[in-house]
Design a protein around this motif. Sequence first.
Motif, mmCIF file in Angstrom:
data_model
loop_
_atom_site.group_PDB
_atom_site.id
_atom_site.type_symbol
_atom_site.label_atom_id
_atom_site.label_comp_id
_atom_site.label_asym_id
_atom_site.label_seq_id
_atom_site.Cartn_x
_atom_site.Cartn_y
_atom_site.Cartn_z
ATOM 1 N N ALA A 121 0.739 -1.130 0.012
ATOM 2 C CA ALA A 121 0.074 -0.097 -0.011
ATOM 3 C C ALA A 121 0.777 1.438 0.031
ATOM 4 O O ALA A 121 0.628 2.315 -0.770
ATOM 5 C CB ALA A 121 -0.968 -0.024 1.124
ATOM 6 N N ALA A 122 2.097 1.341 0.728
ATOM 7 C CA ALA A 122 2.792 2.315 0.712
ATOM 8 C C ALA A 122 3.719 2.507 -0.554
ATOM 9 O O ALA A 122 3.618 3.825 -1.065
ATOM 10 C CB ALA A 122 4.157 2.258 2.142
ATOM 11 N N MET A 123 3.861 1.533 -1.004
ATOM 12 C CA MET A 123 4.512 1.552 -2.348
ATOM 13 C C MET A 123 3.545 2.121 -3.591
ATOM 14 O O MET A 123 4.020 2.947 -4.293
ATOM 15 C CB MET A 123 4.911 0.166 -2.905
ATOM 16 N N SER A 124 2.411 1.668 -3.415
ATOM 17 C CA SER A 124 1.543 2.279 -4.327
ATOM 18 C C SER A 124 1.178 3.726 -4.281
ATOM 19 O O SER A 124 1.085 4.550 -5.093
ATOM 20 C CB SER A 124 0.169 1.420 -3.968
ATOM 21 N N LEU A 172 -6.028 -2.725 0.567
ATOM 22 C CA LEU A 172 -6.669 -2.620 -0.896
ATOM 23 C C LEU A 172 -7.232 -1.529 -1.126
ATOM 24 O O LEU A 172 -7.131 -0.919 -2.436
ATOM 25 C CB LEU A 172 -7.397 -3.920 -1.179
ATOM 26 N N THR A 173 -7.982 -0.725 -0.419
ATOM 27 C CA THR A 173 -8.493 0.524 -0.611
ATOM 28 C C THR A 173 -7.323 1.556 -0.929
ATOM 29 O O THR A 173 -7.588 2.539 -2.143
ATOM 30 C CB THR A 173 -9.201 1.136 0.784
ATOM 31 N N CYS A 174 -6.344 1.592 -0.283
ATOM 32 C CA CYS A 174 -5.107 2.470 -0.588
ATOM 33 C C CYS A 174 -4.623 2.254 -1.970
ATOM 34 O O CYS A 174 -4.377 3.078 -2.840
ATOM 35 C CB CYS A 174 -4.073 2.379 0.483
ATOM 36 N N VAL A 175 -4.525 0.849 -2.349
ATOM 37 C CA VAL A 175 -3.953 0.546 -3.528
ATOM 38 C C VAL A 175 -4.658 0.781 -4.677
ATOM 39 O O VAL A 175 -4.423 1.721 -5.843
ATOM 40 C CB VAL A 175 -3.646 -1.018 -3.621
ATOM 41 N N VAL A 176 -6.229 0.669 -4.431
ATOM 42 C CA VAL A 176 -7.094 1.029 -5.813
ATOM 43 C C VAL A 176 -7.334 2.575 -5.835
ATOM 44 O O VAL A 176 -7.284 3.207 -7.104
ATOM 45 C CB VAL A 176 -8.696 0.309 -5.236
ATOM 46 N N TYR A 181 -4.135 3.570 -7.440
ATOM 47 C CA TYR A 181 -4.009 3.400 -9.022
ATOM 48 C C TYR A 181 -5.268 4.067 -9.849
ATOM 49 O O TYR A 181 -4.946 4.147 -10.947
ATOM 50 C CB TYR A 181 -3.860 1.855 -9.022
ATOM 51 N N GLY A 182 -6.377 4.325 -9.049
ATOM 52 C CA GLY A 182 -7.165 4.911 -9.862
ATOM 53 C C GLY A 182 -6.855 6.249 -10.243
ATOM 54 O O GLY A 182 -6.839 6.827 -11.306
ATOM 55 N N SER A 183 -6.235 7.176 -9.409
ATOM 56 C CA SER A 183 -5.620 8.425 -9.586
ATOM 57 C C SER A 183 -4.569 8.255 -10.866
ATOM 58 O O SER A 183 -4.466 9.251 -11.412
ATOM 59 C CB SER A 183 -5.153 9.058 -8.257
#
Length: 311
Positions: free
Chosen positions: A113-116, A208-212, A215-217
């Motif tokens: 999540a931090a990497m995303s 997963l919320t942080c990742v989504v 990556y959405g942005s």
Amino acid sequence: MRNRTVTTFILLGLTNDPQLQVLIFIFLFLTYMLSVTGNLTIIILTSVDPHLKTPMYFFLKNFSFLEISFTSACIPRYLYSIATGDKVITYNDCMIQVFFTDLCAVTEFFLLAAMSYDRYVAICKPLHYVTIMNSRVCRILIVCCWTAGLGVLTPPLSLALNLEFCDSNIMDHFACDAFPLVKISCSDTWLVEQTVMICAVLTLNMTLTCVVLSYGSIIRTIFRFPSAQQRKKAFSTCSSHMIVVCITYGTCIFIYMNPAAKEEVAVNKGVTILTTSLSPMLNPFIYTLRNKQVKQAFNDLIKRIALQSKN
């Protein structure tokens, strides 16, 4: 800790077939050595090469350390078991193995999540990237990942330490894991199972919320780029991370969110062995094969070693 009659467990492993055991040993030994070598190479390269002193590679270095720790927590013990035929593990060693494997696994989700978030800042806020993702922020994020992993792991592990094991001490698995332990316990395991599930769902949802969102942005920003070359370059910087995210989250969802997988011992063991051996081996290749900077750093390091050996 409660009194218990069982002080050791017997890990049945994957199979009793001697020929299959030889094949499994070779497979796991090779994947383990490749995993440690590949991830250790990334750690060395990102530590010594000045071109890789960026937040992305700082996180990658920590991710590689996690991968080595994760696979080393269970694979060497199983290799020893196959080689010697000794399937016995003490209660304390079993709990230590559960602690380290689960701590590394949970921390890995928070690190992904931090990497995303790092990729989001790099692509969506490039002019402020150096300011936002400074070395202090990166160190704080790493500490937060480990702290979150420990925080998530503590409640279920504390409950698991109070489980009683009366008659059966045989686990149909190759390593100590939460589900096999719960299955052979003679205590009421409802609270432990619910706590494990809640912690798994919370970890999955938060990270997963942080990742989504990240990556959405990222995808929206990339599609606004005027040239195809810019879009291709932006996607290439994220593609490796996205592949690793899909593999990691996919296996977790399969094990924890699929009730049939938990009940089907063979499926659970198969997925777990791939997660603990194959994934840590593939990740260095996923991150480096399409990365020109890492390949260049590797070539430079080889040349430097060759020159030093001649002198």
